[in-house]
Every structure is written in C-alpha cells, then in structure tokens.
Design a protein around this motif. Structure first.
Motif, PDB file in Angstrom:
ATOM      1  N   GLU A  69       0.636  -0.853   0.555  1.00 44.84           N
ATOM      2  CA  GLU A  69      -0.114   0.191  -0.085  1.00 44.84           C
ATOM      3  C   GLU A  69       0.979   0.977   0.102  1.00 44.84           C
ATOM      4  O   GLU A  69       0.185   2.407  -0.154  1.00 44.84           O
ATOM      5  CB  GLU A  69      -0.649  -0.128   1.566  1.00 44.84           C
ATOM      6  N   THR A  70       1.999   1.367   0.671  1.00 44.00           N
ATOM      7  CA  THR A  70       3.014   2.518   1.163  1.00 44.00           C
ATOM      8  C   THR A  70       4.092   1.923  -0.224  1.00 44.00           C
ATOM      9  O   THR A  70       3.888   3.385  -0.856  1.00 44.00           O
ATOM     10  CB  THR A  70       4.181   2.174   1.807  1.00 44.00           C
ATOM     11  N   ALA A  71       3.999   1.414  -1.386  1.00 45.29           N
ATOM     12  CA  ALA A  71       4.843   1.988  -2.746  1.00 45.29           C
ATOM     13  C   ALA A  71       3.032   2.183  -3.434  1.00 45.29           C
ATOM     14  O   ALA A  71       3.975   2.994  -4.410  1.00 45.29           O
ATOM     15  CB  ALA A  71       4.860  -0.098  -3.212  1.00 45.29           C
ATOM     16  N   GLU A  72       2.038   1.828  -3.245  1.00 43.84           N
ATOM     17  CA  GLU A  72       1.322   2.568  -4.267  1.00 43.84           C
ATOM     18  C   GLU A  72       0.974   3.378  -4.611  1.00 43.84           C
ATOM     19  O   GLU A  72       0.949   4.942  -5.123  1.00 43.84           O
ATOM     20  CB  GLU A  72       0.157   1.485  -4.232  1.00 43.84           C
ATOM     21  N   LYS A  73       0.528   3.733  -2.590  1.00 40.29           N
ATOM     22  CA  LYS A  73       0.616   5.699  -3.031  1.00 40.29           C
ATOM     23  C   LYS A  73       1.359   6.331  -2.823  1.00 40.29           C
ATOM     24  O   LYS A  73       2.213   7.965  -2.884  1.00 40.29           O
ATOM     25  CB  LYS A  73       0.448   5.479  -1.360  1.00 40.29           C
ATOM     26  N   SER A  74       2.985   5.731  -2.860  1.00 42.09           N
ATOM     27  CA  SER A  74       4.759   6.587  -2.822  1.00 42.09           C
ATOM     28  C   SER A  74       4.610   7.232  -3.592  1.00 42.09           C
ATOM     29  O   SER A  74       4.191   7.236  -5.132  1.00 42.09           O
ATOM     30  CB  SER A  74       4.996   6.097  -3.309  1.00 42.09           C
ATOM     31  N   SER A  75       4.488   8.634  -3.582  1.00 43.94           N
ATOM     32  CA  SER A  75       4.561   9.513  -4.855  1.00 43.94           C
ATOM     33  C   SER A  75       6.128  10.382  -5.187  1.00 43.94           C
ATOM     34  O   SER A  75       6.373  10.965  -6.174  1.00 43.94           O
ATOM     35  CB  SER A  75       4.199  10.938  -4.209  1.00 43.94           C
ATOM     36  N   SER A  76       7.031   8.953  -4.750  1.00 39.39           N
ATOM     37  CA  SER A  76       8.691   9.689  -4.824  1.00 39.39           C
ATOM     38  C   SER A  76       8.486   9.264  -6.236  1.00 39.39           C
ATOM     39  O   SER A  76       8.031   8.520  -7.224  1.00 39.39           O
ATOM     40  CB  SER A  76       9.274   9.042  -4.138  1.00 39.39           C
ATOM     41  N   ASP A  77       9.467  10.208  -6.910  1.00 41.36           N
ATOM     42  CA  ASP A  77      10.543  10.060  -8.458  1.00 41.36           C
ATOM     43  C   ASP A  77      11.333   9.370  -7.569  1.00 41.36           C
ATOM     44  O   ASP A  77      11.976   8.699  -9.712  1.00 41.36           O
ATOM     45  CB  ASP A  77      10.502  11.086  -9.097  1.00 41.36           C
ATOM     46  N   GLU A  78      12.271   8.916  -6.965  1.00 48.64           N
ATOM     47  CA  GLU A  78      12.992   7.965  -6.769  1.00 48.64           C
ATOM     48  C   GLU A  78      12.854   6.516  -6.824  1.00 48.64           C
ATOM     49  O   GLU A  78      12.348   5.941  -5.826  1.00 48.64           O
ATOM     50  CB  GLU A  78      14.370   8.856  -5.718  1.00 48.64           C
ATOM     51  N   ALA A  79      13.487   5.900  -7.651  1.00 49.37           N
ATOM     52  CA  ALA A  79      13.214   4.366  -8.560  1.00 49.37           C
ATOM     53  C   ALA A  79      15.209   4.038  -6.988  1.00 49.37           C
ATOM     54  O   ALA A  79      15.853   4.317  -7.852  1.00 49.37           O
ATOM     55  CB  ALA A  79      13.426   3.889  -9.123  1.00 49.37           C
ATOM     56  N   ARG A  80      14.555   3.070  -6.564  1.00 47.84           N
ATOM     57  CA  ARG A  80      15.765   2.891  -5.797  1.00 47.84           C
ATOM     58  C   ARG A  80      15.901   1.217  -5.952  1.00 47.84           C
ATOM     59  O   ARG A  80      17.286   1.132  -5.833  1.00 47.84           O
ATOM     60  CB  ARG A  80      15.980   3.004  -4.240  1.00 47.84           C
ATOM     61  N   PHE A  81      14.981   0.182  -6.356  1.00 46.66           N
ATOM     62  CA  PHE A  81      14.588  -0.759  -5.854  1.00 46.66           C
ATOM     63  C   PHE A  81      14.178  -0.983  -7.741  1.00 46.66           C
ATOM     64  O   PHE A  81      13.246  -0.838  -8.025  1.00 46.66           O
ATOM     65  CB  PHE A  81      14.962  -1.706  -4.981  1.00 46.66           C
ATOM     66  N   ILE A  82      14.195  -2.445  -8.506  1.00 43.58           N
ATOM     67  CA  ILE A  82      13.895  -2.934  -9.480  1.00 43.58           C
ATOM     68  C   ILE A  82      13.315  -4.328  -8.793  1.00 43.58           C
ATOM     69  O   ILE A  82      13.981  -5.227  -8.162  1.00 43.58           O
ATOM     70  CB  ILE A  82      14.890  -3.003 -10.405  1.00 43.58           C
ATOM     71  N   HIS A  83      11.930  -4.799  -9.111  1.00 48.30           N
ATOM     72  CA  HIS A  83      11.504  -6.270  -9.033  1.00 48.30           C
ATOM     73  C   HIS A  83      11.503  -7.113 -10.161  1.00 48.30           C
ATOM     74  O   HIS A  83      10.759  -6.286 -11.048  1.00 48.30           O
ATOM     75  CB  HIS A  83      10.340  -6.301  -7.908  1.00 48.30           C
ATOM     76  N   LEU A  84      11.745  -7.777 -10.424  1.00 46.97           N
ATOM     77  CA  LEU A  84      11.772  -9.192 -11.118  1.00 46.97           C
ATOM     78  C   LEU A  84      10.699 -10.429 -10.764  1.00 46.97           C
ATOM     79  O   LEU A  84      10.725 -10.699  -9.553  1.00 46.97           O
ATOM     80  CB  LEU A  84      12.941  -9.484 -11.578  1.00 46.97           C
ATOM     81  N   LYS A  85      10.036 -10.509 -11.731  1.00 43.49           N
ATOM     82  CA  LYS A  85       9.362 -12.130 -11.462  1.00 43.49           C
ATOM     83  C   LYS A  85       9.477 -13.073 -12.845  1.00 43.49           C
ATOM     84  O   LYS A  85      10.720 -12.580 -13.738  1.00 43.49           O
ATOM     85  CB  LYS A  85       7.522 -10.953 -11.975  1.00 43.49           C
ATOM     86  N   GLU A  86       9.812 -14.432 -12.313  1.00 42.65           N
ATOM     87  CA  GLU A  86      10.073 -15.053 -13.438  1.00 42.65           C
ATOM     88  C   GLU A  86      11.679 -14.987 -13.767  1.00 42.65           C
ATOM     89  O   GLU A  86      12.403 -15.187 -14.195  1.00 42.65           O
ATOM     90  CB  GLU A  86       9.701 -15.105 -14.749  1.00 42.65           C
TER      91      GLU A  86
END
Length: 124
Positions: A69-86
């Motif tokens: 929920e925090t990630a969804e609401k985050s208005s920060s334009d800074e990306a610090r992590f990348i998430h991958l599936k498969e």
C-alpha cells in the motif's frame, strides 16, 4: 553510486504504470534475468505466500501488504529497487538459480553494472 537514468525510467514505468519489460541485469559479474513488475505487485505476491501460515507468517503477510500500500501511494520519483518476476540468476556457464519454478527477485538499482532488454533462454 548513481543509478542509470534509462534503467530508472523503466523501473518508474513499472512502478507507476504496471509496465512489464523482459530484461537482463549485470550485477557484480552475475546475470539476473526476468520481467519487471511494480513494487506494489512484488509486495502483493510475496504477501500471498505467507497468508495461510502460522501467526508469524500472518504477521509478515500483513506487514508486506502494508508495504504494498505504501509503494502504491508513494509519490517519490526516485526508484531505488528493481523488482522482477520469473527471475533467474546466472553465474558463469552454470545452470540458473533457481533452475525450476517462477520466482520473484528484488535488487538495488545502485548495484546494477549494466543491462540489456530481453531475457536469457536456456537451451532445453
């Protein structure tokens, strides 16, 4: 260490618009291959894996839902992590880890040395 602006743009697109991109990352000599997903999707999927467990597992599931929920609401334009599936990790010419199944992976953007679009397909 600063992040690659192009890679950061892809991660922001995944986080804000659920943009999925087949990608392979070079990280400290290893190759990590998979498809981008949003931070929210990552936390949602991880949370689901703990839902039916004992009290500790349920508590972890609840904390991960909160992170989603925090990630969804985050208005920060800074990306610090990348998430991958498969996701799969290749070290040298060996078989990938994990070699079977579909796994989620999370890594620091600041640790990525390079990338290319597309995933590695192991000959069968």
């Amino acid at each position: 260490m600063s992040n690659d602006d192009v890679l950061s743009m892809y991660v922001k697109a995944a986080n804000k618009h659920d943009f999925n991109l087949a990608i392979t990352l070079n990280i400290n000599g290893a190759l990590v291959t998979g498809t981008t997903i949003s931070a929210q999707s990552y936390f949602d999927k991880i949370s689901e894996s703990f839902e039916d467990g004992n009290d500790v597992a349920q508590s972890l599931s609840d904390q991960l839902k909160s992170a989603s929920e925090t990630a969804e609401k985050s208005s920060s334009d800074e990306a610090r992590f990348i998430h991958l599936k498969e996701a799969q990790v290749y070290c040298g010419d060996s078989n990938p880890t994990p070699s079977k199944g579909k796994f989620l992976w999370r890594g620091k953007l600041s640790e990525v040395d390079g990338f290319f679009l597309g995933t590695i397909a192991k000959d069968k």
